[in-house]
Write an enzyme that holds these catalytic residues in place. Structure first.
Site, PDB file in Angstrom:
ATOM      1  N   HIS A   1       0.848  -1.200   0.000  1.00  0.00           N
ATOM      2  CA  HIS A   1       0.000   0.000   0.000  1.00  0.00           C
ATOM      3  C   HIS A   1       0.873   1.235   0.000  1.00  0.00           C
ATOM      4  CE1 HIS A   1      -3.232   2.783   1.044  1.00  0.00           C
ATOM      5  NE2 HIS A   1      -4.026   1.830   0.593  1.00  0.00           N
TER       6      HIS A   1
ATOM      7  N   ASP B   1      -7.982  -5.283  -0.759  1.00  0.00           N
ATOM      8  CA  ASP B   1      -8.401  -6.134  -1.875  1.00  0.00           C
ATOM      9  C   ASP B   1      -8.063  -7.603  -1.661  1.00  0.00           C
ATOM     10  OD1 ASP B   1      -9.407  -4.015  -3.472  1.00  0.00           O
ATOM     11  OD2 ASP B   1      -7.341  -3.398  -3.792  1.00  0.00           O
TER      12      ASP B   1
END
Ligand SMILES: CC(C)(COP(=O)(O)OP(=O)(O)OC[C@H]1O[C@@H](n2cnc3c(N)ncnc32)[C@H](O)[C@@H]1OP(=O)(O)O)[C@@H](O)C(=O)NCCC(=O)NCCS
Length: 375
Positions: A260, A311
């Site tokens: 991320h 996700d």
């Protein structure tokens, strides 16, 4: 002196009251509420109210918002005709992007109108219709009838009903509703920033949201959840995980659902999704998906010090709910519409055009044009 930041990393582009992503702490805050406080305690519509109005609704306000959302569900006939005529193999994200843009054609108002009430109505309309568009395309591409709109179901339940033509069970509804809550906003992520950049030109809400959908589709952003399930299916078994990941890393390929830009610790949404994934896969008697996911997460943490993101486990959640693989990212889009529209409203309330500079590294200035026949 101007600062260059590739990918705008670390750049604060504007203020927002909507959400805060605290990368070092692994915290996500919506309007003052930690996501861990909200998850499981509030429904998606309460979060929509929170983002649009800056506070959680009371019971009467919640009923009113739910009624308003239900009232807006019917699609213009032209849009339904388009969904029936759409190429059956179109990706649903492309269909969503096109159809939200088309909604603008059916808006009787002045599209560039920036009055708050007009844009709140548009936010309501897009948020209500986007799930219907997604589900109707799925039915249409399968040559199935489009179920009539119902007004007795909340957003998550209504989407599941339209996808299958059947009233969904309470557990599926609870799970999807929680996924919507977790995906509703995430500060200046790429798609939300796209929406804000777009509306900062004083274009219209439909243009800003369709631009955001196009941005979310990419595999480095929302498209990663579809990438995760395709990867899990390609790996196929727990035994193959180690060699598959080793091969991918050796080839310098990215593992979807991992890493991320902002979170340097675990994405706070991931544990909620993981818990749901564990429960659903146990109930289905298919624990291999979550076992494979856990092993991938373990390897990536050990090898690259990278954590799972939103996700990663949402892919197994949606798969266990029987959602088609190419609908994983559209579900993200449906939920994130609350955030996109809230950011558009916030940007309009205190707008300044986004127009960064660039570092020119081209040929030195002063070149002279050589006449065409002599080039
Ligand atoms: C999310 C993401 C785009 C953030 O990217 P970023 O902040 O620009 O970080 P970078 O892509 O520059 O990656 C930094 C390093 O970590 C590595 N890395 C980051 N994510 C990785 C992943 N998922 N798999 C393997 N390596 C990864 C990069 O290869 C790079 O390594 P290097 O320095 O040896 O070249 C990135 O982690 C990624 O592509 N993840 C996979 C897609 C995904 O899940 N997206 C959804 C995000 S919510």
């Amino acid at each position: 002196m101007a600062v260059t930041s590739r990918g705008l990393e670390g750049i604060v582009a504007a203020e927002t009251k909507l959400s805060d992503v605290r990368g070092q702490e692994g915290k996500l805050i919506y309007c003052g509420y930690d996501i861990d406080e909200l998850a499981g305690q509030v429904c998606y519509e309460e979060v929509v109210h929170l983002l649009w109005h800056g506070r959680l609704p009371n019971a009467r306000e919640l009923d009113f918002l739910k009624a308003e959302l239900r009232h807006e569900r019917e699609l213009p006939h032209g849009l339904v005709d388009f969904l029936r005529a759409c190429p059956k193999d179109a990706h649903p994200m492309d269909v969503l992007r096109t159809c939200v843009s088309m909604l603008g054609l059916y808006d009787s108002g002045e599209l560039g109108e920036d009055a708050l009430d007009v844009n709140r109505r548009r936010a309501l309309s897009i948020t209500s219709k986007i799930g219907v568009i997604a589900a109707y395309f799925h039915r249409a591409r399968q040559g199935q009838p489009l179920p009539p709109i119902r007004h007795d179901l909340d957003e998550a339940a209504h989407f599941l009903y339209l996808m299958t033509g059947e009233t969904p069970g309470p557990e599926a509804v609870r799970t999807l509703d929680m996924a919507y809550v977790l995906h509703a906003d995430h500060s200046f992520n790429a798609s939300t920033f796209t929406a804000r950049v777009s509306i900062s030109t004083l274009t219209d809400m439909y243009s800003a949201v369709s631009a955001a959908i196009g941005s979310l589709k990419g595999p480095l952003h929302g498209g990663a959840n579809e990438g995760v399930i395709r990867m899990l299916k390609e790996i196929g078994s727990l035994e193959r995980v180690d060699s598959y990941i080793a091969e991918q890393l050796a080839m310098k390929r990215k593992i979807m659902g991992i890493g991320h830009r902002v979170y340097k610790v675990l994405d706070p949404r991931a544990p909620h999704l993981k818990r749901m994934a564990v429960k659903l896969t146990q109930e289905l008697g298919e624990p291999k998906w979550i076992q494979m996911s856990e092993r991938i997460a373990e390897i990536m943490l050990r090898e690259k010090n990278l954590h799972a993101n939103v996700d990663f486990y949402s892919a197994t959640v949606y798969y266990s709910l029987g959602i088609p693989l190419d609908y994983f990212t559209p579900i993200f889009a449906i939920a994130r519409t609350a955030g996109w529209t809230a950011h558009v409203l916030e940007q309009l309330a205190d707008n300044r055009l986004f127009r960064p500079s660039s570092d020119y590294v081209g040929l030195p200035a002063g070149k002279k044009v050589v006449p065409l026949p002599e080039r």
